[in-house]
Design an enzyme around this catalytic site. Structure first.
Site, PDB file in Angstrom:
ATOM      1  N   ASN A   1      33.715  82.431  40.183  1.00 56.86           N
ATOM      2  CA  ASN A   1      34.968  82.751  40.865  1.00 56.86           C
ATOM      3  C   ASN A   1      35.673  83.809  40.020  1.00 56.86           C
ATOM      4  O   ASN A   1      36.223  83.509  38.961  1.00 56.86           O
ATOM      5  CB  ASN A   1      35.816  81.475  40.993  1.00 56.86           C
TER       6      ASN A   1
ATOM      7  N   ASP B   1      33.815  80.905  52.838  1.00 62.78           N
ATOM      8  CA  ASP B   1      35.144  81.284  53.327  1.00 62.78           C
ATOM      9  C   ASP B   1      35.777  82.420  52.520  1.00 62.78           C
ATOM     10  O   ASP B   1      36.925  82.782  52.751  1.00 62.78           O
ATOM     11  CB  ASP B   1      36.084  80.071  53.417  1.00 62.78           C
TER      12      ASP B   1
ATOM     13  N   GLY C   1      42.965  77.574  33.844  1.00 64.79           N
ATOM     14  CA  GLY C   1      41.977  77.153  32.863  1.00 64.79           C
ATOM     15  C   GLY C   1      40.708  77.979  32.863  1.00 64.79           C
ATOM     16  O   GLY C   1      39.874  77.836  31.974  1.00 64.79           O
TER      17      GLY C   1
ATOM     18  N   ASN D   1      37.715  72.373  50.236  1.00 64.93           N
ATOM     19  CA  ASN D   1      36.587  71.741  49.545  1.00 64.93           C
ATOM     20  C   ASN D   1      36.682  70.224  49.525  1.00 64.93           C
ATOM     21  O   ASN D   1      35.833  69.565  48.925  1.00 64.93           O
ATOM     22  CB  ASN D   1      36.501  72.230  48.095  1.00 64.93           C
TER      23      ASN D   1
ATOM     24  N   ASN E   1      44.167  81.934  40.650  1.00 64.77           N
ATOM     25  CA  ASN E   1      43.163  80.940  40.275  1.00 64.77           C
ATOM     26  C   ASN E   1      41.971  80.976  41.221  1.00 64.77           C
ATOM     27  O   ASN E   1      41.074  80.145  41.130  1.00 64.77           O
ATOM     28  CB  ASN E   1      43.784  79.541  40.264  1.00 64.77           C
TER      29      ASN E   1
ATOM     30  N   GLU F   1      30.087  71.554  49.061  1.00 64.29           N
ATOM     31  CA  GLU F   1      31.419  72.107  48.790  1.00 64.29           C
ATOM     32  C   GLU F   1      32.359  71.964  49.987  1.00 64.29           C
ATOM     33  O   GLU F   1      33.400  72.607  50.053  1.00 64.29           O
ATOM     34  CB  GLU F   1      31.289  73.572  48.377  1.00 64.29           C
TER      35      GLU F   1
ATOM     36  N   HIS G   1      32.052  80.755  47.890  1.00 69.70           N
ATOM     37  CA  HIS G   1      32.038  79.958  49.118  1.00 69.70           C
ATOM     38  C   HIS G   1      31.989  80.905  50.306  1.00 69.70           C
ATOM     39  O   HIS G   1      32.455  82.047  50.221  1.00 69.70           O
ATOM     40  CB  HIS G   1      33.300  79.085  49.248  1.00 69.70           C
TER      41      HIS G   1
ATOM     42  N   ALA H   1      38.420  85.676  40.244  1.00 68.37           N
ATOM     43  CA  ALA H   1      39.856  85.563  39.963  1.00 68.37           C
ATOM     44  C   ALA H   1      40.135  84.469  38.946  1.00 68.37           C
ATOM     45  O   ALA H   1      40.953  84.635  38.036  1.00 68.37           O
ATOM     46  CB  ALA H   1      40.622  85.297  41.260  1.00 68.37           C
ATOM     47  N   SER H   2      39.463  83.337  39.087  1.00 70.83           N
ATOM     48  CA  SER H   2      39.648  82.228  38.153  1.00 70.83           C
ATOM     49  C   SER H   2      39.300  82.656  36.737  1.00 70.83           C
ATOM     50  O   SER H   2      40.034  82.387  35.780  1.00 70.83           O
ATOM     51  CB  SER H   2      38.778  81.036  38.578  1.00 70.83           C
TER      52      SER H   2
ATOM     53  N   CYS I   1      41.460  78.566  51.531  1.00 68.00           N
ATOM     54  CA  CYS I   1      41.127  77.540  50.536  1.00 68.00           C
ATOM     55  C   CYS I   1      42.119  76.389  50.575  1.00 68.00           C
ATOM     56  O   CYS I   1      41.768  75.247  50.291  1.00 68.00           O
ATOM     57  CB  CYS I   1      41.138  78.135  49.127  1.00 68.00           C
TER      58      CYS I   1
END
Length: 448
Positions: free
Chosen positions: A25, A252, A19, A110, A365, A174, A250, A27-28, A371
């Protein structure tokens, strides 16, 4: 008494789709609107869980959320039957339907922040569900997250659960994606490391200019108070605002810690030397020996780190004291990153081995190996008190694989989200899943 760090991996939900909902982010955003494969995504995640179990690690599974979230759409003014709610949203507010169908709860780093019993004032394992208030599609997760965690860790003698922090920007939280813990042994007192992107109330702290800082100092401090942590067992560090603006949404994505080791990028933090000194000093007082492994920007740029998700890896302790790094396939595909990793394992340091996993569906995503997992340090007594239905075994792996094959689609596009049949498919699947994992009624459709 023996202690373990248990990785509870998020099971990818049946509505896994691209979406493009997560601003900041990379990649998202870059894979938005592509066709996804929920079945492949779930099976890739399960294969990673089984592989870690086969290596001798205690591995758990965390159930996905109910999606589409019809109740969330009703709260935004859509009415009628569940099918009518979905059809109205598709017709008048497609972005809201896409958000209500997000399978982002798979990234259970998260889901919550977890403090083990060795660190807390009352000697219980503490969980605080993350409010994830920076993104609407994730802000609707925490009520179900709390119920699922409560069903997994139900024994109040051993486990304490806290509601999410107030859902305002000043307390943006988060979860474990901005938290790690250093210790000599998982069962001993350790130093909890909270990383924030900005301060909500103190303008002296720098902040990113392009992308939002999702975690505030004040949220991290509140979680530490809720968990009853001592000041000498906590370190707060600010993430470098420049790397947030480069797509490190984030911590990480730019650092990972385990045991006595922090593996991080040279540009990850502000005031790095001061932070490392504080970690070394506080862990030293607890009998530990803090060690850091810095990846120089000259060898791996921040851009390469974000593109490959080098740091969104799992750093795991082997029985012989050495460490294993679990990385996504994208690390092997990046020549500079792979060259660095080959040199790292050949150097004779603590990180002796790198294992590569194909997690492409999640990676596209914006979520890598780290993650997908929530770490929970447990002693033997506490592990025995965990709902046994969520601990991965060979039979459970087979059952979940068959469950995915039975219920999941192998292709999903944005237009498919408007199909009322998808809602029925998802609810049927999740109703069966709660029986497999012995969770009881945790989803809104089961409760209301």
């Amino acid at each position: 008494m023996k202690s373990y760090e248990v990785n509870f991996d998020g099971l990818v939900g049946p509505t896994h789709n691209y979406g493009g909902l997560s601003y900041g982010n990379v990649a998202s955003q870059s894979n938005s609107q592509q066709s996804s494969n929920p079945k492949e995504a779930a099976l890739q995640g399960l294969q990673k869980m089984k592989a870690l179990m086969d290596m001798g690690f205690v591995q758990g599974v965390l159930a996905p959320q109910e999606r589409p979230d019809v109740a969330a759409l009703r709260n935004l003014g859509f009415s009628g039957t569940d099918a009518q709610v979905i059809q109205q949203a598709a017709k008048h507010a497609m972005p809201l339907l896409v958000a209500s169908c997000s399978a982002s709860s798979m990234w259970v780093a998260n889901a919550a922040t977890v403090s083990p019993s060795a660190d807390t004032a009352d000697g219980r394992v503490h969980f605080t569900a993350a409010n994830l208030n920076c993104k609407y599609h994730r802000s609707i997760e925490h009520p179900t997250t709390s119920r699922v965690l409560g069903a997994m860790f139900a024994d109040q003698k051993h486990f304490a659960h806290h509601a999410a922090l107030p859902a305002v920007a000043q307390f943006g939280d988060e979860g474990a994606a901005n938290h790690t813990r250093f210790c000599r042994d998982y069962g001993e007192a350790g130093v909890e490391f909270f990383v924030y992107g900005r301060s909500a109330f103190d303008t002296r702290y720098p902040a990113p200019q392009k992308y939002p800082a999702r975690q505030t100092l004040e949220a991290s401090q509140a979680v530490a108070r809720l968990h009853g942590l001592q000041d000498d067992g906590v370190v707060y560090a600010q993430q470098n605002p420049a790397v947030i603006d480069a797509g490190v949404f984030h911590n990480d994505v730019i650092a990972v810690g385990n045991g006595e080791v922090l593996f991080y990028h040279e540009d990850a933090f502000l005031n790095t030397e001061q932070m490392l000194g504080e970690l070394h000093g506080k862990l030293g007082k607890l009998g530990g020996h803090f060690q850091s492994v810095c990846v120089p920007r000259a060898q791996v740029s921040v851009e390469d780190a974000v593109r490959s998700y080098l740091f969104n890896s799992q750093l795991l302790s082997r029985a012989d004291g050495s460490m294993l790094l679990i990385v996504p396939e994208e690390c092997r595909a990046n020549e500079r990153v792979w060259q660095y990793l080959q040199g790292l394992t050949a150097s004779g340091g603590l990180i002796r081995e790198v294992k590569v996993f194909d997690l492409k569906q999640s990676m596209q995503n914006g979520g890598g190996p780290a993650c997908l997992r929530l770490r929970v340090a447990l002693n033997e007594t506490e592990l025995a008190a965990v709902n046994p239905g969520v601990i991965m075994t060979a039979p459970l792996y087979d059952t979940l694989t068959q469950w995915v094959d039975k219920h999941y689609r192998d292709s999903l596009r944005e237009t498919d989200l408007a199909d009322p049949q998808l809602l029925l498919e998802c609810r049927t699947a999740l109703d069966e899943l709660t029986q497999i994992l012995k969770l009881g009624s945790v989803y809104p459709f089961q409760i209301n």
